[in-house]
Design a protein around this motif. Structure first.
Motif, short mmCIF file in Angstrom:
data_model
loop_
_atom_site.label_atom_id
_atom_site.label_comp_id
_atom_site.label_asym_id
_atom_site.label_seq_id
_atom_site.Cartn_x
_atom_site.Cartn_y
_atom_site.Cartn_z
N LEU A 21 0.86 -1.18 0.00
CA LEU A 21 0.00 0.00 0.00
C LEU A 21 0.89 1.23 0.00
N VAL A 22 0.53 2.21 -0.81
CA VAL A 22 1.30 3.45 -0.88
C VAL A 22 0.35 4.62 -0.68
N VAL A 23 0.79 5.59 0.14
CA VAL A 23 0.05 6.84 0.34
C VAL A 23 0.99 7.98 -0.01
N SER A 24 0.54 8.83 -0.92
CA SER A 24 1.25 10.05 -1.26
C SER A 24 0.43 11.21 -0.70
N ASN A 25 0.92 11.79 0.38
CA ASN A 25 0.21 12.85 1.08
C ASN A 25 0.83 14.19 0.71
N GLN A 26 0.29 14.84 -0.30
CA GLN A 26 0.79 16.14 -0.74
C GLN A 26 -0.10 17.26 -0.20
N THR A 27 -0.66 17.03 1.00
CA THR A 27 -1.50 18.03 1.66
C THR A 27 -0.73 18.63 2.84
N LEU A 29 -1.99 18.28 5.85
CA LEU A 29 -2.55 17.52 6.97
C LEU A 29 -1.69 16.31 7.30
N THR A 30 -1.67 15.92 8.58
CA THR A 30 -1.11 14.63 8.97
C THR A 30 -2.21 13.60 8.79
N ILE A 31 -1.90 12.50 8.10
CA ILE A 31 -2.89 11.50 7.70
C ILE A 31 -2.57 10.17 8.38
N GLN A 44 3.09 12.08 7.36
CA GLN A 44 3.23 13.52 7.56
C GLN A 44 2.94 14.27 6.26
N PRO A 45 2.65 15.57 6.35
CA PRO A 45 2.41 16.36 5.14
C PRO A 45 3.58 16.30 4.17
N HIS A 46 3.28 16.28 2.90
CA HIS A 46 4.26 16.31 1.81
C HIS A 46 5.23 15.13 1.86
N ARG A 47 4.70 13.98 2.24
CA ARG A 47 5.50 12.74 2.31
C ARG A 47 4.77 11.62 1.59
N GLN A 48 5.54 10.64 1.15
CA GLN A 48 4.98 9.42 0.59
C GLN A 48 5.48 8.25 1.42
N GLU A 49 4.57 7.36 1.80
CA GLU A 49 4.91 6.19 2.62
C GLU A 49 4.43 4.93 1.92
N THR A 50 5.26 3.89 2.00
CA THR A 50 4.90 2.57 1.49
C THR A 50 4.81 1.61 2.66
N VAL A 51 3.71 0.86 2.72
CA VAL A 51 3.53 -0.15 3.76
C VAL A 51 3.63 -1.50 3.06
N SER A 52 4.60 -2.28 3.47
CA SER A 52 4.85 -3.59 2.86
C SER A 52 3.75 -4.57 3.23
N SER A 105 -8.31 21.50 -0.89
CA SER A 105 -7.79 22.85 -1.12
C SER A 105 -6.34 22.99 -0.67
N CYS A 106 -5.88 22.08 0.20
CA CYS A 106 -4.49 22.12 0.69
C CYS A 106 -3.60 21.07 0.03
N GLY A 107 -4.05 20.46 -1.08
CA GLY A 107 -3.21 19.52 -1.80
C GLY A 107 -3.92 18.24 -2.18
N ARG A 108 -3.16 17.32 -2.74
CA ARG A 108 -3.69 16.05 -3.25
C ARG A 108 -3.27 14.90 -2.35
N LEU A 109 -4.19 13.96 -2.17
CA LEU A 109 -3.95 12.74 -1.41
C LEU A 109 -4.22 11.55 -2.33
#
Length: 132
Positions: A21-27, A29-31, A44-52, A105-109
């Motif tokens: 699973l991958v999340v690209s948080n370009q907002t 907000l902390t997700i 965290q904001p403006h980070r991408q995380e991969t969960v194996s 409005s604060c970015g793309r998720l």
């Protein structure tokens, strides 16, 4: 908030198996990434995380992204066999999997399992959609 469920395409890998699973948080907000009701990662904001897949339960997965207050921003279900691979006429291969995109409005998720998301630039979102 604008949410789109998408099919995504990329290079070949095993079909019918669980994919990271991958999340690209370009907002701004902390997700929280929630799988089957358990938080598996904070992004965290403006980070991408991969969960194996090693860190995830067996399929199927009910996946959500949530704000700190618990507001659900996106959700998808990942089942065995959701990732498919097709031969193309030019000899190439196309892979499709599960993905969801939300423009705020604060970015793309973006969130996906299998191939990465491809698509247009972020949309405008809606007023007050970035409240935690």
């Amino acid at each position: 908030m604008v949410a789109l469920a998408l099919n995504a395409a990329c290079s070949p890998s095993p079909t019918g198996e669980a994919h990271d699973l991958v999340v690209s948080n370009q907002t701004t907000l902390t997700i929280s990434l929630v799988v089957n009701s358990a938080v598996v990662r904070t992004v965290q904001p403006h980070r991408q995380e991969t969960v194996s897949t090693r860190d995830l339960p067996s399929l199927p997965w009910s996946v959500e992204t949530r704000t700190r207050s618990g507001r659900v921003l996106s959700r998808m279900t990942v089942r065995a066999g959701d990732v498919t691979e097709t031969a193309l006429p030019n000899g190439g291969r196309e892979m499709k999997g599960d993905a969801v995109r939300v423009d705020l409005s604060c970015g793309r998720l973006d969130m996906w399992s299998g191939p990465p998301l491809l698509g247009p630039p972020p949309g405008p979102g809606a007023p007050n959609d970035c409240e935690p």
